[in-house]
Design a protein around this motif. Structure first.
Motif, short mmCIF file in Angstrom:
data_model
loop_
_atom_site.label_atom_id
_atom_site.label_comp_id
_atom_site.label_asym_id
_atom_site.label_seq_id
_atom_site.Cartn_x
_atom_site.Cartn_y
_atom_site.Cartn_z
N THR A 1 -40.82 -37.88 -17.14
CA THR A 1 -40.87 -39.13 -17.89
C THR A 1 -41.38 -40.23 -16.98
OG1 THR A 1 -39.01 -38.41 -19.22
CG2 THR A 1 -39.53 -40.72 -19.27
N LYS A 2 -42.39 -40.93 -17.45
CA LYS A 2 -43.01 -41.98 -16.65
C LYS A 2 -43.12 -43.25 -17.48
CE LYS A 2 -46.36 -41.10 -13.13
NZ LYS A 2 -47.69 -40.64 -12.79
N VAL A 3 -42.84 -44.38 -16.84
CA VAL A 3 -42.96 -45.67 -17.50
C VAL A 3 -43.62 -46.62 -16.52
CG1 VAL A 3 -41.69 -47.56 -18.56
CG2 VAL A 3 -40.87 -45.25 -18.82
N GLU A 4 -44.65 -47.31 -16.99
CA GLU A 4 -45.35 -48.27 -16.13
C GLU A 4 -45.04 -49.68 -16.58
OE1 GLU A 4 -49.50 -47.43 -15.72
OE2 GLU A 4 -49.13 -45.31 -15.27
N LEU A 5 -44.97 -50.58 -15.64
CA LEU A 5 -44.66 -51.98 -15.91
C LEU A 5 -45.83 -52.62 -16.65
CD1 LEU A 5 -42.53 -54.20 -15.38
CD2 LEU A 5 -43.81 -54.78 -13.33
N ARG A 6 -45.54 -53.20 -17.80
CA ARG A 6 -46.57 -53.89 -18.59
C ARG A 6 -46.74 -55.30 -18.06
NH1 ARG A 6 -44.12 -52.06 -24.40
NH2 ARG A 6 -44.82 -49.90 -24.33
N PRO A 7 -47.90 -55.89 -18.25
CA PRO A 7 -48.09 -57.28 -17.77
C PRO A 7 -47.11 -58.23 -18.44
CG PRO A 7 -50.18 -56.32 -18.51
CD PRO A 7 -49.11 -55.34 -18.85
N GLN B 1 -38.14 -56.49 -15.36
CA GLN B 1 -37.59 -55.23 -14.86
C GLN B 1 -36.51 -54.70 -15.81
OE1 GLN B 1 -38.54 -53.56 -12.08
NE2 GLN B 1 -40.16 -55.04 -11.73
N HIS B 2 -35.79 -55.62 -16.43
CA HIS B 2 -34.72 -55.25 -17.35
C HIS B 2 -35.28 -54.48 -18.55
CE1 HIS B 2 -30.96 -55.45 -19.51
NE2 HIS B 2 -31.59 -55.99 -20.54
N SER B 3 -36.35 -55.00 -19.16
CA SER B 3 -36.91 -54.33 -20.33
C SER B 3 -37.60 -53.02 -19.94
CB SER B 3 -37.88 -55.24 -21.08
OG SER B 3 -38.94 -55.63 -20.25
N LEU B 4 -38.15 -52.97 -18.71
CA LEU B 4 -38.76 -51.73 -18.21
C LEU B 4 -37.69 -50.65 -18.09
CD1 LEU B 4 -41.25 -50.29 -16.85
CD2 LEU B 4 -40.25 -51.03 -14.69
N LYS C 1 -34.85 -50.54 -19.66
CA LYS C 1 -34.40 -50.23 -21.02
C LYS C 1 -35.35 -49.23 -21.69
CE LYS C 1 -32.90 -52.68 -25.16
NZ LYS C 1 -32.80 -53.99 -25.79
N ARG C 2 -36.66 -49.45 -21.54
CA ARG C 2 -37.66 -48.54 -22.10
C ARG C 2 -37.56 -47.16 -21.47
NH1 ARG C 2 -43.22 -48.77 -21.52
NH2 ARG C 2 -43.03 -50.28 -19.88
N PHE C 3 -37.32 -47.12 -20.16
CA PHE C 3 -37.20 -45.86 -19.44
C PHE C 3 -36.00 -45.07 -19.95
CE2 PHE C 3 -35.37 -43.43 -15.88
CZ PHE C 3 -36.41 -42.53 -15.69
N ARG C 4 -34.86 -45.74 -20.07
CA ARG C 4 -33.65 -45.07 -20.55
C ARG C 4 -33.85 -44.50 -21.96
NH1 ARG C 4 -29.36 -49.51 -18.49
NH2 ARG C 4 -29.18 -48.77 -16.36
N LYS C 5 -34.52 -45.27 -22.81
CA LYS C 5 -34.78 -44.83 -24.17
C LYS C 5 -35.67 -43.60 -24.17
CE LYS C 5 -35.21 -47.95 -27.33
NZ LYS C 5 -35.71 -48.99 -28.24
N LYS C 6 -36.69 -43.60 -23.31
CA LYS C 6 -37.61 -42.47 -23.22
C LYS C 6 -36.89 -41.22 -22.73
CE LYS C 6 -42.53 -42.76 -22.55
NZ LYS C 6 -43.64 -43.05 -21.69
#
Length: 69
Positions: free
Chosen positions: A2-8, A12-15, A17-22
């Motif tokens: 599972t990989k998540v990249e930081l959006r512009p 960090q909090h929402s990143l 959160k997105r990672f945990r959901k994934k």
């Protein structure tokens, strides 16, 4: 993996959160927990049968509440 990249402009909090959901959607942790210990075939069948019985009991209970018998 599972990989998540930081959006512009993303925090960090929402990143995180997105990672945990994934991770939860990919069921990685539940698979790891299941494979942590060896479970024999007969034990797996027994567990599956018990789960099916619980599901059936819940389904019948909801049906009885709905129709009122």
């Amino acid at each position: 993996m599972t990989k998540v990249e930081l959006r512009p402009g993303e925090s960090q909090h929402s990143l995180l959160k997105r990672f945990r959901k994934k991770v939860s959607r990919s069921r990685i942790l539940s698979t790891v927990k299941k494979k942590r210990y060896y479970v024999s075939e007969s034990e797996q069948r027994r567990i599956a049968r018990r789960k099916a019985e619980r599901r059936e009991r819940k389904r019948r209970q909801k049906e009885e509440e709905k129709y009122g018998y």
